[in-house]
Design a protein around this motif. Structure first.
Motif, mmCIF file in Angstrom:
data_model
loop_
_atom_site.group_PDB
_atom_site.id
_atom_site.type_symbol
_atom_site.label_atom_id
_atom_site.label_comp_id
_atom_site.label_asym_id
_atom_site.label_seq_id
_atom_site.Cartn_x
_atom_site.Cartn_y
_atom_site.Cartn_z
ATOM 1 N N ASN A 122 13.060 -14.600 13.168
ATOM 2 C CA ASN A 122 13.900 -14.469 11.913
ATOM 3 C C ASN A 122 12.997 -13.991 10.761
ATOM 4 O OD1 ASN A 122 16.170 -15.071 13.108
ATOM 5 N ND2 ASN A 122 15.582 -17.000 12.907
ATOM 6 N N GLY A 123 13.095 -12.777 10.109
ATOM 7 C CA GLY A 123 12.104 -12.205 9.026
ATOM 8 C C GLY A 123 12.697 -11.476 8.048
ATOM 9 N N GLY A 124 11.958 -11.341 6.697
ATOM 10 C CA GLY A 124 12.461 -10.589 6.011
ATOM 11 C C GLY A 124 11.120 -10.298 5.176
ATOM 12 N N ALA A 125 11.140 -9.069 4.149
ATOM 13 C CA ALA A 125 10.342 -8.688 3.583
ATOM 14 C C ALA A 125 10.917 -7.965 2.079
ATOM 15 C CB ALA A 125 9.332 -7.702 4.254
ATOM 16 N N LEU A 126 10.060 -8.158 1.222
ATOM 17 C CA LEU A 126 10.513 -7.289 -0.107
ATOM 18 C C LEU A 126 9.463 -6.236 -0.593
ATOM 19 C CD1 LEU A 126 11.643 -10.306 -2.495
ATOM 20 C CD2 LEU A 126 12.939 -8.709 -1.201
ATOM 21 N N TYR A 127 9.757 -5.052 -0.903
ATOM 22 C CA TYR A 127 8.745 -3.885 -1.265
ATOM 23 C C TYR A 127 8.847 -3.651 -2.628
ATOM 24 C CZ TYR A 127 6.996 0.686 -1.754
ATOM 25 O OH TYR A 127 6.497 1.901 -2.225
ATOM 26 N N ASN A 128 7.790 -3.484 -3.523
ATOM 27 C CA ASN A 128 7.689 -3.100 -4.732
ATOM 28 C C ASN A 128 6.569 -2.050 -4.934
ATOM 29 O OD1 ASN A 128 9.590 -4.725 -6.589
ATOM 30 N ND2 ASN A 128 8.668 -6.315 -5.238
ATOM 31 N N GLY A 129 6.946 -0.957 -5.325
ATOM 32 C CA GLY A 129 5.961 0.316 -5.650
ATOM 33 C C GLY A 129 5.595 0.678 -6.850
ATOM 34 N N LEU A 130 4.551 1.223 -7.227
ATOM 35 C CA LEU A 130 4.108 1.534 -8.651
ATOM 36 C C LEU A 130 3.299 2.928 -8.438
ATOM 37 C CD1 LEU A 130 4.223 1.851 -11.516
ATOM 38 C CD2 LEU A 130 2.164 0.258 -11.383
ATOM 39 N N PHE A 131 3.757 4.082 -8.970
ATOM 40 C CA PHE A 131 2.894 5.431 -8.823
ATOM 41 C C PHE A 131 2.833 5.989 -10.296
ATOM 42 C CE2 PHE A 131 4.878 4.572 -4.745
ATOM 43 C CZ PHE A 131 4.078 4.758 -3.972
ATOM 44 N N ASN A 132 1.807 5.828 -10.993
ATOM 45 C CA ASN A 132 1.639 6.486 -12.226
ATOM 46 C C ASN A 132 1.005 7.862 -11.947
ATOM 47 O OD1 ASN A 132 2.687 4.422 -13.585
ATOM 48 N ND2 ASN A 132 0.641 3.165 -13.865
ATOM 49 N N LEU A 133 1.709 8.804 -12.189
ATOM 50 C CA LEU A 133 1.365 10.093 -11.785
ATOM 51 C C LEU A 133 1.275 11.203 -13.202
ATOM 52 C CD1 LEU A 133 3.477 10.658 -8.755
ATOM 53 C CD2 LEU A 133 1.263 10.887 -8.634
ATOM 54 N N THR A 145 -1.232 16.174 -18.181
ATOM 55 C CA THR A 145 0.241 16.096 -18.973
ATOM 56 C C THR A 145 1.307 15.610 -18.245
ATOM 57 O OG1 THR A 145 0.707 18.181 -18.840
ATOM 58 C CG2 THR A 145 -0.720 18.155 -20.577
ATOM 59 N N GLY A 146 2.224 15.378 -18.850
ATOM 60 C CA GLY A 146 3.554 15.038 -18.149
ATOM 61 C C GLY A 146 3.294 13.605 -17.430
ATOM 62 N N ALA A 147 3.104 12.694 -17.720
ATOM 63 C CA ALA A 147 2.817 11.158 -17.030
ATOM 64 C C ALA A 147 4.479 10.996 -16.813
ATOM 65 C CB ALA A 147 2.217 10.270 -18.063
ATOM 66 N N VAL A 148 4.333 10.382 -15.207
ATOM 67 C CA VAL A 148 5.634 9.668 -14.787
ATOM 68 C C VAL A 148 5.148 8.610 -14.038
ATOM 69 C CG1 VAL A 148 7.531 10.029 -13.182
ATOM 70 C CG2 VAL A 148 6.819 12.153 -14.610
ATOM 71 N N SER A 149 5.890 7.479 -14.386
ATOM 72 C CA SER A 149 5.840 6.042 -13.620
ATOM 73 C C SER A 149 7.091 5.784 -12.597
ATOM 74 C CB SER A 149 5.774 5.045 -14.758
ATOM 75 O OG SER A 149 5.532 3.939 -14.144
ATOM 76 N N LEU A 150 6.741 5.957 -11.321
ATOM 77 C CA LEU A 150 7.774 5.451 -10.376
ATOM 78 C C LEU A 150 7.682 4.238 -9.904
ATOM 79 C CD1 LEU A 150 7.455 9.105 -8.722
ATOM 80 C CD2 LEU A 150 9.070 8.338 -10.420
ATOM 81 N N ARG A 151 8.981 3.543 -9.633
ATOM 82 C CA ARG A 151 8.837 2.117 -9.273
ATOM 83 C C ARG A 151 9.962 1.867 -8.270
ATOM 84 N NH1 ARG A 151 6.100 -1.292 -13.054
ATOM 85 N NH2 ARG A 151 5.549 -0.317 -14.607
ATOM 86 N N PRO A 152 9.805 2.608 -6.900
ATOM 87 C CA PRO A 152 10.751 2.242 -5.861
ATOM 88 C C PRO A 152 10.556 0.796 -5.285
ATOM 89 C CG PRO A 152 8.490 3.185 -5.090
ATOM 90 C CD PRO A 152 8.423 3.197 -6.545
ATOM 91 N N THR A 153 11.785 0.135 -4.896
ATOM 92 C CA THR A 153 11.997 -1.003 -4.365
ATOM 93 C C THR A 153 12.860 -1.226 -3.181
ATOM 94 O OG1 THR A 153 13.910 -1.557 -5.796
ATOM 95 C CG2 THR A 153 11.742 -2.066 -6.746
ATOM 96 N N GLY A 154 12.696 -2.085 -2.412
ATOM 97 C CA GLY A 154 13.596 -2.222 -1.173
ATOM 98 C C GLY A 154 13.424 -3.713 -0.261
ATOM 99 N N PHE A 155 14.047 -4.028 0.311
ATOM 100 C CA PHE A 155 13.999 -5.192 0.991
ATOM 101 C C PHE A 155 14.709 -5.057 2.673
ATOM 102 C CE2 PHE A 155 18.602 -5.263 0.186
ATOM 103 C CZ PHE A 155 19.056 -5.969 1.430
ATOM 104 N N VAL A 156 14.250 -5.667 3.357
ATOM 105 C CA VAL A 156 14.994 -5.535 4.775
ATOM 106 C C VAL A 156 14.793 -7.026 5.414
ATOM 107 C CG1 VAL A 156 12.455 -5.370 5.932
ATOM 108 C CG2 VAL A 156 14.489 -4.387 7.114
ATOM 109 N N HIS A 157 15.640 -7.322 6.183
ATOM 110 C CA HIS A 157 15.748 -8.644 7.000
ATOM 111 C C HIS A 157 16.277 -8.112 8.434
ATOM 112 C CE1 HIS A 157 16.639 -12.617 7.852
ATOM 113 N NE2 HIS A 157 17.602 -12.444 8.646
#
Length: 742
Positions: free
Chosen positions: A393-404, A410-422
């Protein structure tokens, strides 16, 4: 690595090593006369004037020497295979102290060491016993592991892209490992009860290169490995009436604190201007876990006919992890859909992070019961039943950060994808084996048996796809599979004439693979052995083993046969072994042998070749082994005080022969053609009863066959042969100590 624990391990090794090198105690008696020259009883029992009788008999020796080294050719391959160094070394040592009367605090103390100094591995073993109260067994081992080969994770690309590195691949190790095992038994000779305590530490650390994929390319990064584990054991053995019981409780604690801190990653395996490049990569991946287990067993023999043995093992394993990558670079592909098109490559990644946090738990139960019934003096029947089950039995949480930003900043963008799985997995297996043995007479016997097994696996999945930075949702899934195993076992044992023993064993069966539902395994295993003792001084051994294991390429689902012929696998192996031992007289002996290992694997695979236009070739992956191994040893006493030892070993694999791969036509052929020779000679001269002088030389010659397949058009199969030869002369002195003649 825990420096205190490592220091304790080294201190213990040094202590026992010093003990083994120490001379005998001061009250050592004059050694007893040699058996070839017996003395009268009065001479044997008399102690020299000024000395008193020792309560212990001491036998000790140590061999100290120096090894030279010269390597021509591929030094990385030599170190990966052998890794012997030049310099002083302790070849081996031993210290044995035995009580004469049994009245002292120790009955026996034995310390042995081998391989310290210029060897890649060394060990120390200690045994101390007082038969009435305790027995201690301890060992300490250390290993130097080096692995840097140009045919391991070395990508091949057609010009003008990067070619395979002719020197190294992308997985290299230069690590150290320390392992200890220490066991104490209280009341070792007590028939009713005894207690056991054990401790086993492990430490592993060192640099290693890691193959890392990120941002649309593959990169080589330097990793610092650091892990440790400690195992504790407590238990007891006791007897109640006719039943023997045993119980053990174990505790394992482990931790991995490996990390990456690489500021010079730069370009990847596809170093084109439009591909990703990393300027920074940091990784921390702490993992911490534990395993607690209990083992209980019982054994009894009833009426000298019915033997019953049972065992139950229950364990619970848990771990927690926190995976964090921090990186920066250019032309970074986030694999995230619906981001502003202007931020797609070309771009600049000022800061990227990927963080996975999770844990797992694995309870497991294993139980087996064996019953053997001696029906008559010649007929025996046995049944072994095993049950195994576990859950993951296992699970995980995901958090990402991409400053582009755009390539122009020019044109700074900050992306924050997230997710989970069990994910949840449950496994259960029953296995039962019935065997019968019958002796026709003292010279002929037969064995027949049947094995049946059934396995079931249940799996469920819920959450998001952590393999994608965008983390799209995964449809909840759950499925169940059940598989069976059927096997038939047979064997014959015969003694046609005195001193000659023949045995034949065969197993035929089918078995499903639970985790990869490809098809039923269909296997044949056959083994034959011959042992012939011609005389007390001469014996021969011959053996033959065959294995045929294949997936027929079909599976039955809901009563319907689904063909998987395009993904069938077939494996065949044939092993022949032979050896002899001949003692011509007390001054001369010979031993040697020959073995042949033949193997072929044939699997249907899909692969890409050179370009996207060839990204879905369905072909055959073939592997060939044609290995021949020969060894010969002789020991000869050439003079009354001089003994010569000589040996020769050669290992030659012909591999695929003249077969050549044709990747574009769907034929991939792999093998490892090589030859490896190692002759050695050593002369030992007895200077005195306390001193031997040894002079030796060992030679290693490794050669990888040069085949046309090394370069097949623009497709590089192997960068270059990694050939080498090594010369290892050595000299040593063996000292004998103690008050017992050797």
């Amino acid at each position: 690595m825990n420096s205190k624990a490592a220091s304790r391990l080294r201190a213990l090794a040094g202590l026992v090593l010093a003990l083994s090198l120490a001379p005998a105690p001061t009250p050592a008696q004059q050694p007893s006369p040699s058996p070839q020259k017996p003395a009268d009883a009065k001479t044997q029992n008399a102690a020299p004037a000024g000395e008193r009788e020792s309560d212990y008999t001491v036998t000790s020796s140590v061999e100290l020497g120096y090894r030279g080294l010269r390597v021509n050719g591929d030094i990385n391959k030599y170190q990966s295979d052998l890794n012997y160094k030049a310099g002083p070394r302790v070849f081996d040592s031993s210290f044995l102290m035995k009580s004469k009367s049994g009245d002292g605090p120790l009955d026996t103390l034995l310390v042995t060491t081998t391989g310290w100094g210029a060897d890649p591995h060394g060990s120390v073993r200690v045994t101390a016993e007082n038969s009435d109260w305790f027995r201690f067994d301890g060992s300490y081992r250390r290993f130097r592991y080096f692995r840097h080969l140009n045919n391991i994770v070395n990508p091949n690309y057609a010009p003008p892209s990067r070619q395979a590195n002719p020197v190294t691949g992308q997985r290299g190790y230069d690590t150290r490992q320390q392992v200890g095992d220490f066991d104490l038994t209280l009341l070792p000779k007590n028939d009713r009860v005894r207690f056991n305590i054990g401790f086993s530490p492990t430490r592993y650390r060192g640099p290693a290169f890691t193959h890392y994929r990120n941002g649309g390319d593959e990169f080589l990064a330097l990793s610092n490995l650091d892990s440790r584990a400690d195992d504790w054991r407590l238990g007891a053995d006791w007897k109640l009436g006719p039943v023997d019981f045993s119980f053990q409780q174990g505790f394992r604690r482990f931790k991995d604190e490996s990390y990456i801190n690489d500021q010079n990653v730069n370009v990847g395996n596809n170093p084109t201007p439009s591909n990703a490049a990393l300027t920074r990569l940091e990784r921390t991946n702490p993992i911490e876990g534990k395993v607690d287990y209990s083992r209980f067993s019982a054994h009894t023999l009833l009426a000298r006919r019915l033997d019953i043995t049972g065992r139950v093992v229950y364990s619970v394993a848990t771990n927690q992890f926190n995976f964090l990558d921090t990186f920066a670079g250019t032309n970074y592909n986030t694999r995230i859909t619906n981001i502003p098109g202007a931020i797609n490559p070309p771009n600049v990644l000022t800061l990227g992070q990927q963080n996975f946090v999770g844990d797992t738990k694995r309870p497991s139960t294993l139980a087996d019961l064996g019953v053997t019934y001696l029906a008559t003096g010649r007929f025996r029947i046995s049944n072994t039943f095993r049950f195994e089950t576990f859950q993951i039995n296992g699970g995980a949480l995901y958090n990402g950060l991409f400053n582009l930003t755009r390539a122009n900043g020019t044109g700074a963008v900050s992306l924050r994808p997230t997710g989970f799985v069990h994910e949840w997995t449950k496994y259960r297996k029953f296995l039962n084996t019935v065997e019968g043995d019958y002796e026709f007479n003292n010279n002929y016997s037969i064995r027949l048996g049947y094995r049946y097994g059934t396995r079931r696996i249940e799996r469920s999945l819920l959450g998001t796809n952590l393999a994608s930075n965008g983390a799209p949702a995964i449809a909840p899934s759950a499925h169940e599979e059940e598989n069976q195993t059927h096997g038939f076992i047979g064997g014959i044992k015969a003694r046609p004439v005195k001193g000659w023993t023949l045995s034949f064993d065969v197993e035929r069966g089918t078995a499903d693979n639970v985790f990869t539902r490809v098809g039923n395994y269909d296997y044949w295993n056959f083994r034959a052995r011959s042992r012939y003792q011609v005389s007390r001084n001469l014996r021969f051994n011959v053996g033959f083993l065959t294995r045929d294991n294949s997936n027929p390429g079909e599976v039955i689902h809901d009563g319907t046969t689904i063909s998987l012929a395009d993904f069938g696998v077939e494996m065949k192996s044939r092993v022949f072994t032979s050896s002899f031992d001949w003692t011509a007289n007390h001054r001369l002996s010979f031993s040697g042998g020959y073995s042949h290992n033949w193997q072929e694997n044939d699997a249907v695979v899909e692969y890409a070749f050179l370009s996207t236009a060839n990204s879905a070739i369905r072909g055959r992956s073939l592997y060939f082994m044609r290995n021949h191994f020969f060894h010969f040893d002789t020991v000869a006493q050439v003079l009354p005080r001089a003994t010569l030892y000589a040996s020769y070993r050669v290992n030659k694999d012909l591999g695929q022969g003249d077969r050549v791969s044709a990747p574009a036509q769907g034929v991939l052929i792999s093998s490892y053609p090589m030859s490896f020779q190692s002759p050695e000679a050593r002369l030992s001269i007895r200077i005195s009863r306390r001193l031997d002088w040894n002079l030796g030389y060992q030679y290693f010659n490794y050669n990888e066959s040069k085949l046309a397949a090394y370069n097949l058009g623009n497709y590089i199969v192997s960068p270059r042969p990694q050939n080498y030869n090594a010369h290892l002369p050595y000299v040593s002195l063996r000292f004998y100590f103690g008050n017992s003649d050797r």
